[in-house]
Design a protein around this motif. Sequence first.
Motif: not given
Length: 340
Positions: A135-144, A288-294
Motif C-alpha cells: 500500500s501507499y501508506q506502507t510504502a511511505a514507511m520504507l525509509e524507516p 529490496d529486502e524491505v519491499v519483499m518482507a512487507v
Amino acid sequence: MKAYVLHGIDQLRYEDVDYPDCPGGWAIVRVKAAGICSSDIPRIFEKGTYHFPTIPGHEFSGIVDKVADAEEEHWIGKKVGVFPLIPCKTCRQCQSGRYEMCANYDYLGSRRDGGFAEYVAVPIWNLIELPEEVSYQTAAMLEPLAVALHAVKRSGLKRENTVAVIGTGMIGFAAAQWAKKLGASKVCVVGRNDSKREIADGLDGIGYETVSECTEEFDVVIEAVGTTDAVAWAIEHIACEGTLILMGNPNGDMLFSQELYWRILRKQLRIIGTWNSSYENNGNCEWDEVVMAVKNHEIKTEPFISHCLSQEELAKGLAIMRDHREPYCKVMTVWNSSEM
C-alpha cells in the motif's frame, strides 16, 4: 500545486507553489502518502532546514507523473517508494557503494524540497518500483523500515542472541521485528511506560517491558531514543562482550559519567553507530529486502500507524508529535485521498 513550505524556524505554511522543475535524469512523483518522522519536529520547529524556503518530508510514496528523458518514460504511472538521500557518486564512500555515508550528499526534505507536497522532484536512481500488494501508506514507511534493518545488520546479530530495543517509536518496533526475523531468540521493546504495549502485542514474537520492569541483560541492545539516559540504560543492560547499536538521533550533547565509562571498559562492549540504510538501484539492497518482507507479510506495518490524516491536517499531526498531546507511533498523511 499545494505544499507545506518552511519559510523559517516555526514558519510552516500550506500554500500554492509551482510544479517542480524536472532536469535530466529526474522524475516528478505525485505524492500519495507521507509519514512524519520524529526528525521533522526539530527540523520544522527548532533548528530549521539547510535553507529557506524548503518543503520538508522525506518519508513518502507516490506515482511517477513525469520524467525528463524519453528513455525513462516507462516509469510514468508506476507506483514508487523513494530513497531520500541523493549521493554525490564521486566521494570515496560512494565509489565503494556505501552511499549512506556519502561525504557530499543532498537530501529530500531537508537540503532540498521533499514530500510534504502534491508533487516532488526525485532522481530516477532514487525510485524503487513497488508491487501492487504494498500500500501507499506502507510504502511511505520504507525509509524507516530500511533504517531499522540496517541497524540490526550492523549489530552482527547471531541466531539465538537476545535483543532489547530501547525506544517505542516506529523505528524501534521495526528493529525489533527485524531482529526476530533474523533469528534472535528473544526480542523485547523497552519503553518508559505502558502506552505502547498494545503495539508490541500486535507483532509476532515481540515482548514489551517498561524501563523499571526490565532487569535482565541482553546480547544486543539497540538504542533508538537519542538521550544520555537511554544510552546509560542500554549499557547497564548489555551482557559482557555484548553489542550496543546507537541509532537514535541525539537530542543534545551526550554525557557519560565516569562510572558508565568504566562499565563499557569492564564489560568489553562493542559500540557501533548506524546511519541511514544501504541502497543501490539494482534489485540487491536493504530496500529490496524491505519491499519483499512487507509484500510477503513477514514484517507488519499496520500496527505502527496510530494516526492517518488528510494532507490538510498535516499541521495537526506535527502538533501531536511536538506537544505529545496523545500517544502516537507513526503519524501518516494521505495526499490525493480521493484516488487512494
